[in-house]
Design a protein around this motif. Structure first.
Motif, PDB file in Angstrom:
ATOM      1  N   GLY A  55       0.842  -1.179   0.000  1.00  0.00           N
ATOM      2  CA  GLY A  55       0.000   0.000   0.000  1.00  0.00           C
ATOM      3  C   GLY A  55       0.878   1.229   0.000  1.00  0.00           C
ATOM      4  O   GLY A  55       1.844   1.322   0.768  1.00  0.00           O
ATOM      5  N   ALA A  56       0.578   2.177  -0.863  1.00  0.00           N
ATOM      6  CA  ALA A  56       1.402   3.385  -0.976  1.00  0.00           C
ATOM      7  C   ALA A  56       1.464   4.115   0.355  1.00  0.00           C
ATOM      8  O   ALA A  56       0.441   4.348   0.998  1.00  0.00           O
ATOM      9  N   ASP A  57       2.661   4.492   0.759  1.00  0.00           N
ATOM     10  CA  ASP A  57       2.819   5.254   1.999  1.00  0.00           C
ATOM     11  C   ASP A  57       2.473   6.722   1.794  1.00  0.00           C
ATOM     12  O   ASP A  57       2.158   7.426   2.742  1.00  0.00           O
ATOM     13  N   PHE A  58       2.547   7.182   0.555  1.00  0.00           N
ATOM     14  CA  PHE A  58       2.157   8.541   0.206  1.00  0.00           C
ATOM     15  C   PHE A  58       1.761   8.534  -1.265  1.00  0.00           C
ATOM     16  O   PHE A  58       2.137   7.624  -2.012  1.00  0.00           O
ATOM     17  N   PRO A  59       0.976   9.492  -1.717  1.00  0.00           N
ATOM     18  CA  PRO A  59       0.403   9.447  -3.068  1.00  0.00           C
ATOM     19  C   PRO A  59       1.381   9.796  -4.182  1.00  0.00           C
ATOM     20  O   PRO A  59       1.316  10.880  -4.765  1.00  0.00           O
ATOM     21  N   ASP A  60       2.250   8.855  -4.504  1.00  0.00           N
ATOM     22  CA  ASP A  60       3.221   9.053  -5.571  1.00  0.00           C
ATOM     23  C   ASP A  60       3.652   7.674  -6.076  1.00  0.00           C
ATOM     24  O   ASP A  60       3.895   6.771  -5.268  1.00  0.00           O
ATOM     25  N   PRO A  61       3.758   7.464  -7.387  1.00  0.00           N
ATOM     26  CA  PRO A  61       4.141   6.152  -7.925  1.00  0.00           C
ATOM     27  C   PRO A  61       5.451   5.612  -7.375  1.00  0.00           C
ATOM     28  O   PRO A  61       5.634   4.389  -7.299  1.00  0.00           O
ATOM     29  N   ILE A  62       6.354   6.493  -6.989  1.00  0.00           N
ATOM     30  CA  ILE A  62       7.652   6.025  -6.515  1.00  0.00           C
ATOM     31  C   ILE A  62       7.516   5.205  -5.237  1.00  0.00           C
ATOM     32  O   ILE A  62       8.379   4.403  -4.906  1.00  0.00           O
ATOM     33  N   SER A  63       6.396   5.390  -4.516  1.00  0.00           N
ATOM     34  CA  SER A  63       6.158   4.606  -3.309  1.00  0.00           C
ATOM     35  C   SER A  63       6.090   3.122  -3.627  1.00  0.00           C
ATOM     36  O   SER A  63       6.465   2.282  -2.805  1.00  0.00           O
ATOM     37  N   PHE A  64       5.620   2.775  -4.828  1.00  0.00           N
ATOM     38  CA  PHE A  64       5.628   1.391  -5.297  1.00  0.00           C
ATOM     39  C   PHE A  64       6.932   1.046  -6.005  1.00  0.00           C
ATOM     40  O   PHE A  64       7.545   0.010  -5.754  1.00  0.00           O
ATOM     41  N   LEU A  65       7.355   1.914  -6.890  1.00  0.00           N
ATOM     42  CA  LEU A  65       8.457   1.588  -7.794  1.00  0.00           C
ATOM     43  C   LEU A  65       9.788   1.397  -7.085  1.00  0.00           C
ATOM     44  O   LEU A  65      10.615   0.583  -7.510  1.00  0.00           O
ATOM     45  N   SER A  66      10.002   2.118  -6.003  1.00  0.00           N
ATOM     46  CA  SER A  66      11.285   2.012  -5.302  1.00  0.00           C
ATOM     47  C   SER A  66      11.473   0.652  -4.638  1.00  0.00           C
ATOM     48  O   SER A  66      12.592   0.273  -4.297  1.00  0.00           O
ATOM     49  N   LEU A  67      10.378  -0.096  -4.477  1.00  0.00           N
ATOM     50  CA  LEU A  67      10.473  -1.396  -3.809  1.00  0.00           C
ATOM     51  C   LEU A  67      11.369  -2.381  -4.529  1.00  0.00           C
ATOM     52  O   LEU A  67      12.021  -3.221  -3.908  1.00  0.00           O
ATOM     53  N   SER A  99      15.270  -4.087   0.428  1.00  0.00           N
ATOM     54  CA  SER A  99      14.894  -5.132   1.386  1.00  0.00           C
ATOM     55  C   SER A  99      13.490  -5.678   1.146  1.00  0.00           C
ATOM     56  O   SER A  99      13.147  -6.765   1.625  1.00  0.00           O
ATOM     57  N   TYR A 100      12.665  -4.942   0.410  1.00  0.00           N
ATOM     58  CA  TYR A 100      11.313  -5.421   0.110  1.00  0.00           C
ATOM     59  C   TYR A 100      11.258  -6.231  -1.178  1.00  0.00           C
ATOM     60  O   TYR A 100      10.222  -6.785  -1.519  1.00  0.00           O
ATOM     61  N   ASN A 101      12.352  -6.273  -1.899  1.00  0.00           N
ATOM     62  CA  ASN A 101      12.416  -7.027  -3.159  1.00  0.00           C
ATOM     63  C   ASN A 101      12.685  -8.494  -2.821  1.00  0.00           C
ATOM     64  O   ASN A 101      13.773  -9.018  -3.023  1.00  0.00           O
ATOM     65  N   ASN A 102      11.658  -9.168  -2.318  1.00  0.00           N
ATOM     66  CA  ASN A 102      11.842 -10.522  -1.784  1.00  0.00           C
ATOM     67  C   ASN A 102      12.215 -11.545  -2.846  1.00  0.00           C
ATOM     68  O   ASN A 102      12.912 -12.510  -2.573  1.00  0.00           O
TER      69      ASN A 102
END
Length: 541
Positions: free
Chosen positions: A440-452, A458-461
């Protein structure tokens, strides 16, 4: 933020509504003797440590028991929190926050040093915070995380007890939204050091500076209680006296408790939303969260094979899943980034960044690619275990995907449904073949998803990696951070890259169907971040 089956940089237009009120406002008078809200969650509370918590249940709880420099308000705007005001330099790189005199739940003052300590603790490699990368725009954060500079060099300092000065690597338009998020909340150094490893593992070994304080939670209990925090600076405007939260995984049990008055709100799933859509108490909430499947590319060659990943994606009929199985307002995913999160010139991000072949079903093509993948990896068949939560939605998701993948032929899928906390741990430790994850996006910006999904995140499991993808995300967070058009293109290209390579398999964007008692007023729901704010809620007569 990690979502249980029950819910990251530059300038871009924010999506219109980050704030929804369930019904009514908090301006009405209320009967203080009855100000108890009985709430439910689908999964237990995993953590109360704002440096290490990653999931939405923890986020919701810490958001109500803590407060950062700023708070989220209507239409994506940030409101004063512990900071009563702030200013930024002309070049946008320096923020000065002027703190109000507020207190922790133990009566001690919340000071600028509490923010310095908390931020340094989060980026300290010894803490192993998965959210440390959210500090990327703070001066020296990346170097500290990489163990190239000391923690003390982080771009935050206390000037006296009530002034925090933050230095960024570059101007970052969404920085105020970051500091309103739980991972930027203050922490009391004396309390953290007093409790050591026990810190934040139960209700008592912690302190709180938010509207509520946690008064019951053993660390493993399925129930927890938040009570009004009399030490909170704005306590006079907090109406609720207590919030009792129960973990209820079975939707019928939850509905029964709602109907009998033991719950004031309940989430619906399966046939329930269809049965209650005409009720005045029915609410559908759109969430800026995407459920997707990660494949463990580090474990064996099959999941590293692009054709195999594409075949697994092409086999899934997402519209059938959301319309026939979930039926809760969820929609088929258009990409990694949730639809409605960001737009440009009236066009949604996914209008520009979609890769239809990565999110639609084509069983004929899927079977062809699967056969080719088996041949290329020297196999005649393949067996895998699909990891998912043990909630109804988690079980439904795993069973549906299992049935879809079986159509490929020469594949055996075994489902493993585990408690959310266990599933999360195994995902992070790479103990899976394929796993149904969510963000879930932590703030309203696509980078909140893309940086994963940058290499090494560490979230790139699943350990998917692409130098081109890394380049696009880095540009959006760096050299193009203040060039809206270039940054938008960077993010569009990043999503197209991961979808074209099927680095993950997007499945659906979460919707939440809910029943809420008509006397519950002032609930605040955020599609992004920690979702719920109870500070304005109350029970009407």
């Amino acid at each position: 933020m990690k979502i249980n089956s029950a819910v990251k940089l530059g300038t871009v237009a924010l999506f219109s509504a980050v704030f929804l009120a369930a019904c009514g406002s908090s301006s009405s008078s209320s009967d203080s003797s009855k100000q108890t809200l009985n709430w439910m969650e689908n999964s237990a509370l995993p953590s109360m440590d704002t440096s290490t918590a990653t999931d939405v249940v923890s986020g919701e709880t810490t958001n109500n028991t803590g407060e950062g420099l700023l708070r989220f308000g209507k239409n994506s705007k940030t409101l004063p929190g512990v900071a009563k005001s702030y200013s930024k330099s002309k070049d946008g790189k320096t923020y000065t926050f002027n703190l109000r005199k507020s207190k922790w739940s133990n009566g001690k003052p919340v000071t600028a040093k509490d923010f310095v300590f908390a931020w340094q603790r989060t980026v300290n490699p010894k803490t192993a915070s998965q959210y440390a990368y959210m500090y990327a725009q703070v001066k020296n954060a990346n170097a500290i995380i990489a163990k190239k500079k000391p923690v003390s060099s982080l771009g935050i300092k206390a000037e006296g007890n009530y002034k925090v000065v933050v230095t960024l690597t570059q101007a970052t338009s969404y920085f105020p939204a970051l500091v309103a998020s739980p991972m930027f909340f203050p922490q009391s150094q004396s309390v953290v050091e007093k409790y050591g490893k026990k810190y934040a593992t139960n209700a008592q070994d912690n302190v709180y500076n938010g509207p509520f304080k946690l008064t019951y939670w053993t660390g493993t209990s399925d129930n927890w209680t938040m009570s009004k925090n009399p030490s909170y600076w704005n306590a006079k405007n907090v109406k609720l006296k207590k919030i009792n939260v129960k973990t209820i995984k079975d939707p019928q049990t939850a509905l029964s408790q709602y109907q009998s008055g033991k719950l004031d709100a309940t989430y619906l799933s399966g046939q329930q939303p269809k049965n209650y859509k005409n009720s005045k108490q029915y609410v559908e909430r759109k969430s800026a969260s995407t459920f997707y499947i990660e494949m463990n590319e580090k474990k064996d060659s099959m999941m590293k094979n692009k054709k195999a990943r594409q075949a697994l994606s092409l086999a899934i009929n997402r519209k059938q899943f959301v319309n026939k199985v979930l039926q809760d307002g969820s929609t088929a995913a258009d990409g990694l980034v949730s639809t409605g999160l960001a737009s440009k010139n009236g066009k949604d991000f996914n209008d520009d960044a979609a890769v239809p072949s990565a999110t639609t079903q084509d069983l004929t093509k899927a079977k062809k690619l699967w056969k080719e993948a088996l041949k290329e990896t020297g196999r005649s068949s393949y067996s895998l275990t699909l990891l998912a939560d043990d909630t109804p939605a988690g079980k439904n998701s795993a069973e549906f995907v299992q049935s879809q993948w079986a159509k490929l032929g020469n594949i055996k899928v075994t489902n493993s449904n585990l408690p959310f906390k266990t599933r999360l741990s195994r995902s992070q430790n790479g103990q899976f073949d394929a796993v149904i994850s969510a963000w879930g996006a932590d703030f309203p910006d696509p980078i909140s998803f893309l940086s994963l999904f940058t290499s090494g995140n560490s979230y790139n499991n699943g350990k998917w990696s692409s130098s081109a993808y890394d380049k696009y995300v880095k540009a959006a967070s760096g050299k193009d951070a203040n060039n809206a058009d270039a940054r938008w293109n960077d993010m569009v290209n990043a999503q197209k890259t991961i979808l074209s390579d099927q680095g993950i398999i997007p499945v659906y964007q979460q919707g939440k169907a809910q029943l809420v008692k008509s006397n519950v007023k002032g609930l605040i729901y955020f599609p992004t971040g920690a979702n719920w704010d109870f500070s304005k809620a109350y029970i009407s007569k």
